[in-house]
Design a protein around this motif. Structure first.
Motif, short mmCIF file in Angstrom:
data_model
loop_
_atom_site.label_atom_id
_atom_site.label_comp_id
_atom_site.label_asym_id
_atom_site.label_seq_id
_atom_site.Cartn_x
_atom_site.Cartn_y
_atom_site.Cartn_z
N ALA A 106 7.91 1.73 -12.70
CA ALA A 106 8.80 1.57 -11.55
C ALA A 106 8.33 2.34 -10.32
O ALA A 106 8.46 1.86 -9.19
CB ALA A 106 10.21 2.00 -11.93
N GLY A 107 7.78 3.51 -10.49
CA GLY A 107 7.38 4.33 -9.36
C GLY A 107 5.94 4.16 -8.94
O GLY A 107 5.46 4.84 -8.04
N ALA A 108 5.24 3.23 -9.57
CA ALA A 108 3.81 3.07 -9.30
C ALA A 108 3.55 2.25 -8.05
O ALA A 108 4.22 1.26 -7.80
CB ALA A 108 3.12 2.41 -10.49
N PRO A 109 2.55 2.65 -7.27
CA PRO A 109 2.14 1.83 -6.14
C PRO A 109 1.39 0.61 -6.64
O PRO A 109 0.97 0.56 -7.80
CB PRO A 109 1.20 2.75 -5.35
N TYR A 110 1.24 -0.36 -5.79
CA TYR A 110 0.46 -1.54 -6.15
C TYR A 110 -1.00 -1.15 -6.28
O TYR A 110 -1.53 -0.40 -5.46
CB TYR A 110 0.60 -2.63 -5.09
N ARG A 111 -1.64 -1.65 -7.31
CA ARG A 111 -3.08 -1.47 -7.47
C ARG A 111 -3.69 -2.82 -7.80
O ARG A 111 -3.13 -3.55 -8.62
CB ARG A 111 -3.36 -0.50 -8.62
N PRO A 112 -4.79 -3.16 -7.15
CA PRO A 112 -5.44 -4.42 -7.48
C PRO A 112 -5.79 -4.48 -8.96
O PRO A 112 -6.05 -3.45 -9.58
CB PRO A 112 -6.71 -4.42 -6.62
N GLY A 113 -5.76 -5.65 -9.51
CA GLY A 113 -6.03 -5.80 -10.93
C GLY A 113 -4.73 -5.81 -11.71
O GLY A 113 -3.65 -5.95 -11.15
N GLU A 172 0.80 -1.22 0.00
CA GLU A 172 0.00 0.00 0.00
C GLU A 172 0.83 1.27 0.00
O GLU A 172 0.39 2.30 -0.48
CB GLU A 172 -0.93 0.00 1.21
N SER A 173 2.06 1.22 0.54
CA SER A 173 2.80 2.46 0.74
C SER A 173 4.05 2.61 -0.11
O SER A 173 4.63 3.69 -0.14
CB SER A 173 3.18 2.60 2.22
N CYS A 174 4.49 1.57 -0.79
CA CYS A 174 5.76 1.64 -1.51
C CYS A 174 5.60 1.46 -3.01
O CYS A 174 4.78 0.65 -3.45
CB CYS A 174 6.71 0.56 -1.00
N PRO A 175 6.41 2.17 -3.79
CA PRO A 175 6.38 1.95 -5.24
C PRO A 175 7.00 0.59 -5.59
O PRO A 175 7.68 -0.03 -4.76
CB PRO A 175 7.23 3.09 -5.80
N TYR A 176 6.80 0.16 -6.81
CA TYR A 176 7.29 -1.14 -7.27
C TYR A 176 8.78 -1.33 -6.99
O TYR A 176 9.20 -2.39 -6.53
CB TYR A 176 7.00 -1.30 -8.77
N THR A 177 9.60 -0.32 -7.25
CA THR A 177 11.05 -0.46 -7.07
C THR A 177 11.39 -0.81 -5.62
O THR A 177 12.26 -1.63 -5.37
CB THR A 177 11.79 0.82 -7.49
N GLU A 178 10.70 -0.22 -4.66
CA GLU A 178 10.96 -0.51 -3.25
C GLU A 178 10.42 -1.89 -2.86
O GLU A 178 11.04 -2.60 -2.08
CB GLU A 178 10.37 0.58 -2.36
N ARG A 179 9.25 -2.25 -3.39
CA ARG A 179 8.71 -3.58 -3.09
C ARG A 179 9.63 -4.65 -3.65
O ARG A 179 9.90 -5.66 -3.01
CB ARG A 179 7.30 -3.72 -3.66
N ARG A 180 10.15 -4.43 -4.86
CA ARG A 180 11.06 -5.39 -5.47
C ARG A 180 12.35 -5.50 -4.66
O ARG A 180 12.87 -6.60 -4.45
CB ARG A 180 11.36 -4.99 -6.91
N ALA A 181 12.89 -4.38 -4.22
CA ALA A 181 14.11 -4.40 -3.41
C ALA A 181 13.90 -5.19 -2.12
O ALA A 181 14.78 -5.97 -1.71
CB ALA A 181 14.57 -2.97 -3.09
N ALA A 182 12.75 -5.04 -1.49
CA ALA A 182 12.45 -5.80 -0.27
C ALA A 182 12.37 -7.29 -0.59
O ALA A 182 12.88 -8.13 0.16
CB ALA A 182 11.15 -5.31 0.36
N LEU A 183 11.76 -7.63 -1.71
CA LEU A 183 11.66 -9.03 -2.12
C LEU A 183 13.04 -9.62 -2.38
O LEU A 183 13.35 -10.73 -1.94
CB LEU A 183 10.78 -9.14 -3.37
#
Length: 90
Positions: free
Chosen positions: A70-77, A16-27
């Protein structure tokens, strides 16, 4: 090392709070020490590299590439696009 939103960050809070690049880095941080068979597919922001992957990866059975902002937040769908190699489309 990525800075998570809080020590008790959950997948939902990252989503909910991080863009794709940050979510990927955490993964990557979580999966990298585990090694195969768990691995993250390669990613690039270089259009030329993506074009090369698109051309050569079908030889390895990969049917295409995925494009995400890359900078987009997660969105359902489906907020990303899969670009299939023309030779693999039926």
């Amino acid at each position: 090392m990525i800075s998570l939103p809080s020590p008790k960050a959950t997948a939902a809070s990252l989503r909910e709070s991080c863009p794709y690049t940050e979510r990927r880095a955490a993964l990557l941080e979580v999966l990298e020490p585990l090694g195969p068979p768990l691995q993250v597919v390669p990613a690039t922001e270089d259009v030329d590299v993506a074009g090369i992957w698109y051309e050569v990866l079908p030889e390895q059975g990969v049917e295409g590439i995925v494009a995400k902002r890359a900078g987009a937040p997660y969105r359902p769908g489906r907020s990303w696009q899969k670009i299939r190699n023309a030779m693999n489309c039926s």
